[in-house]
Design an enzyme around this catalytic site. Sequence first.
Site, short mmCIF file in Angstrom:
data_model
loop_
_atom_site.label_atom_id
_atom_site.label_comp_id
_atom_site.label_asym_id
_atom_site.label_seq_id
_atom_site.Cartn_x
_atom_site.Cartn_y
_atom_site.Cartn_z
N HIS A 63 0.82 -1.21 0.00
CA HIS A 63 0.00 0.00 0.00
C HIS A 63 0.85 1.26 0.00
CE1 HIS A 63 0.16 1.03 4.40
NE2 HIS A 63 0.26 -0.26 4.58
N ASP A 164 5.95 2.07 6.75
CA ASP A 164 4.67 1.37 6.59
C ASP A 164 3.84 2.15 5.59
OD1 ASP A 164 2.19 0.20 6.81
OD2 ASP A 164 1.91 0.71 8.93
N GLU A 194 -5.25 1.55 2.62
CA GLU A 194 -5.06 0.36 3.45
C GLU A 194 -5.24 0.73 4.91
OE1 GLU A 194 -2.90 -2.70 5.87
OE2 GLU A 194 -2.61 -0.54 5.81
N GLU A 195 -4.71 1.88 5.29
CA GLU A 195 -4.67 2.26 6.71
C GLU A 195 -6.06 2.56 7.29
OE1 GLU A 195 -2.22 1.82 8.51
OE2 GLU A 195 -0.38 2.04 7.35
N ASP A 217 4.08 -6.06 3.45
CA ASP A 217 3.78 -5.00 4.41
C ASP A 217 4.73 -5.15 5.60
OD1 ASP A 217 2.53 -2.84 5.69
OD2 ASP A 217 0.51 -3.55 5.19
#
Lengths: 334, 362
Positions: A63, A164, A194-195, A217
């Site tokens: 992501h 991340d 994604e988060e 990830d």
Amino acid sequence: MKALIKKLVETTGPSGYEAQIRAVVRAEVEPYADEITVDALGNLIVRKGKRSEKGLKIMLAAHIDEIGVIVTHVDAEGFVRFTTLGGVRPHTCVGGRVRFLNGVSGVISMEPPDDLTKQPTFEQLFIDVGLSSNKDAPVKVGDVAAFDRPFLDLGDRLVAKSMDDRIGAAVLIEALRKVKKTPNELYFVFSVQEEVGTRGATTAAYGLDPDLGLAVDVTGTGDTPRRTKVRMQVSLGKGPAIKVRDGGMLADPRVIDWMVRTAEKAKLPYQLEILEGGTTDARAMQLARAGVPAGCLSIPSRYIHSPSEMVDYNDVQQAVKLMVALVSQPVELK
Amino acid sequence: MMTKNNPEFRLPRIGKAQISLLERLSNACAVSGDEGEVRKIVMEQVKPYADDVKVDALGNVLVTRRGKGVPRLKVMLAAHMDEVGMMITVDEDDGIYRFEVVGGIDAWKLVGKPILIGKDHVPGVIGFKPIHLTDADERKKPVSLDNLRIDTGPVTGKVKVGDRATFATRFIQLGPSLRGKALDDRLGIATLIELVRTAPPQIDLQAAFTVQEENGLRGARVASYAFDPDLAIVLDSTPAYDQPTWDDTENTSYNTRLGAGPAIYVADGATLSDPRLVQHLVQTAEAYDIPYQIRQPGSGGTDAGAIHKQRAGIPSISISVPGRYHHSPAALARLSDWQHTLTLVAAALLQLKPDFLTTQER
């Protein structure tokens, strides 16, 4: 590869606002792609190879969004109140700096605490962008910012905001460059949102309908000081991690086995990962349509969701090698 | 860009007919899963203007009104027919019933309220121990559903376990304001009916009058699967908590404000609005001199939360008429906010070009 990582982590791209980072990634992958599309939600989808008889359609996802903040109110004195995009925690905010998409910067501080033993709440925090009143404020309700921190190279260890999951994106970009021949149809998906709940991978996986899904990830580690004896069995510098399970997914045992076999055959170090909380795009892929065998190649990372996330450069390079080994051959799931 | 001064297209106005339709919609009883009364009104209103009307497996009303010319964008508009309420769970005899809430209602808001139960609208009241009999400690305790009962009188045979109940409030206009139950989301329903009537010709309008929003965006999920639109706009009503604070500090958490125009969503708990659609609504509002506000980003969610994740992804946004006291017996909204919401969405649809999604920066 460090230059690529620096470029990726220093780009601003909070969830839902991935235009800048998408453009950066696109420029990196263009020379190596057979086809590039951007889907309805903004996922950047890069195809490499055509499915041969022995091959599979494989979705690889990292992501490109990062956690951030969004303005809820600019008060009479010009202080900016905000809420979070993704899993930001108050104790990582105070003293931190943020940069808005329009270039405005600010520093996060807090109201005087009633109780120093307690974490502040987001209602007590505010961003100071250097104003004396809200007249002609350069930011308004709904404006979005990400944490602002330069890339730090400590030799083996690399530190930045948004490791991340820009480190996952870096691994996929490097792997794309290095895959010369493959019987598989590979879709490198640089996913959005994604988060806030693996939303981009959900729709990308529906659209692609892959035979196999693999996310890249970050995962947590148990190798930092703590008072409890219970530690997560993942450390920095011991190789990339093959996910067994996390808070949202049980990795497909056949996928785990394939990853382990491939790592051992290539003599690459690896760790097995059991993560208690959190999940990745692999969950979204696994649950797409009628279900997809899915797994995750994890980059061990300290201080996740802080403005200083740390990874080990050797783990990152091994992850690239493992990824190339995984997708360059016919995949046997058994 | 066409503007408000361009006579080619008349934007819809809210008059007496629209207000009396809202009154009928507000007074209708349609707790999640039992939306029949509102569905009936919707069907009767949209049929003359629709190319296709169907009721799907979950009870959504799916209306298609096709445009002219090619290519055309498929634009889904959604508003939910259901409202929060109660469901009878245990018959304790003598007209006394235990119940649970459907959707989000604070238990303390139920105390002492007149209600209507089931298809026959059997009147009842939600009873609680009177103040004469409570002591000081009891009064400090939070109200819980366990010590509330619905009391119908008794009436035999008309109320049964599984029946839904809603507040008995009747709709009323108070000068510039509208007060009634279930304005969340009958305001959206009334707006959507008007938009079906006046859809601009360059798009295919796919209107979804959805069910079961209040218990988890369930109707919109299947409606958007069926429509598979190019983009979606959700019409809802969101809380305004804009009154002065008790200690005269600046109110920094108001969500929206009454009288400040339609509330455009950038982010809520379920959706990050497509930036192209945010920009389109804001630019349209500015071009037409329509007041608007950005809803404070935060928690909560609308049907957009289900729609945008459907299939391979659907660019989505929500726009709400602000209203005070939602999920209670009586909400209060401003007529002007409703008018501006209708005008803004109508103008935004009119300004949608077929290549919108490929040419607009995001």
